[in-house]
Design an enzyme around this catalytic site. Sequence first.
Site, PDB file in Angstrom:
ATOM      1  CD  GLU A 193       7.536  -0.344   7.342  1.00  0.00           C
ATOM      2  OE1 GLU A 193       6.697  -0.986   6.937  1.00  0.00           O
ATOM      3  OE2 GLU A 193       8.043   0.872   6.781  1.00  0.00           O
ATOM      4  CG  ASP A 195      -0.371  -0.016   2.450  1.00  0.00           C
ATOM      5  OD1 ASP A 195       0.891  -0.145   2.635  1.00  0.00           O
ATOM      6  OD2 ASP A 195      -1.028   0.080   3.530  1.00  0.00           O
ATOM      7  CD  GLU A 252       0.724  -1.297   8.011  1.00  0.00           C
ATOM      8  OE1 GLU A 252       0.362  -0.590   9.046  1.00  0.00           O
ATOM      9  OE2 GLU A 252       1.070  -0.733   6.804  1.00  0.00           O
ATOM     10  CE  LYS A 257       3.485  -5.873   3.787  1.00  0.00           C
ATOM     11  NZ  LYS A 257       3.146  -4.798   4.182  1.00  0.00           N
TER      12      LYS A 257
HETATM   13  O1  KIV Z   1       3.618  -1.117   1.559  1.00  0.00           O
HETATM   14  C1  KIV Z   1       4.926  -1.636   1.577  1.00  0.00           C
HETATM   15  O2  KIV Z   1       5.283  -1.381   0.578  1.00  0.00           O
HETATM   16  C2  KIV Z   1       5.173  -2.267   2.650  1.00  0.00           C
HETATM   17  C3  KIV Z   1       6.789  -2.476   2.718  1.00  0.00           C
HETATM   18  C4  KIV Z   1       6.933  -3.607   3.742  1.00  0.00           C
HETATM   19  C5  KIV Z   1       7.655  -2.123   1.872  1.00  0.00           C
HETATM   20  O3  KIV Z   1       4.550  -2.685   3.412  1.00  0.00           O
END
Ligand code: KIV
Length: 253
Positions: A176, A40, A109, A107
Site C-alpha cells: 500500500e 476494514d 497489517e 489479511k
Molecule cells: O481495508 C482495505 O480496503 C484494504 C485495502 C488494501 C484496499 O486493506
Amino acid sequence: MEDFRAKKQRGEKITALTAYDYPTARLLDESGVDMILVGDSLGMVVLGYEDTTRVTLEEMLHHTRAVARGVKHALLIADLPIHTYDTPEQAVETSRRLVESGAEAVKFEGGATHTAQLAAIITEGIPVMAHIGMLPQSVREEGGYKVKGRTPPGAERLMRDADAVQAGGAFAVVLEIVAAETARQITAQLSIPTIGIGSGEHCDGQILVTHDLIGLFPWFTPKFVSPEARVADEIRKAARAFIYRTRSGKKAS
Ligand code: KIV
C-alpha cells in the site's frame, strides 16, 4: 492460492476489489474479479468513521457474512481489524471467526513484526494475504497516509518485510502506497504475487476500494485512483428526481 502464483509466473495481472454488502459482492463476483476483500476500509466508506482504527470484529463479521452470500467464484478475503491480532492466539481466534462467517482467507497489517501471528494463522490452515507499506491502522501514529519505501533505508525495511511474509507462508502481499520503484523491486524479488494499491504499475495485481473506483465516496478520492463511474452523482440525481416527482406530482424533464 496456487492459481495466483501461477498467474504471476505467466505475467497475468490479478484483480482485487473490496465489498462490504451482498449486492456489491455479487456484482463484482459476476464481473469476474479474482479476489474480493471485506476490507476494514468498511469503517471509512460505509460506517462513516474518520479512519479504520474504530472498526470492530463484530462489524467485520456482520459484513463478511453479507458479502459471502454474494460471492461464488472470487476468493473471499476478510481483514483482521485493529487490536484483534495483538498476539498469535488472538490472531488465530479472530481468523477462525472470520472463516466461520464465510471468509476463505484473511489479511492483516504488518511484516517482520508479525511473523508469529502469520505462522499461527497458517498453522490453523487459514491462508493469509499480508499487507505492508502504508498501514492504515497506524495512520494516527504515522500522522497521515504517507508514501513508503522512498529512501534507501525505507526500501530495505520493506524488502525485509516482504521476505518475512513470503518466508512465513503468506500467499500474496498487499503493497500500500509504496514508491513505484521499490514496489517493482519487491515484485521482482518475491515468488508470491504483490497486489498494489497506490504503488505503481509493476505489481502483480491491483486492489482498490470499490467506493473509490465507482465514485461512491465523493468527499475524498485518493490521488492514485481514476474513478470509472460517478455513482454518487447518479444517486443524487435519482433522489432529486424522486423528491421533485413526489412534491410536484410531475415527472422531472
Ligand atoms: O481495508 C482495505 O480496503 C484494504 C485495502 C488494501 C484496499 O486493506
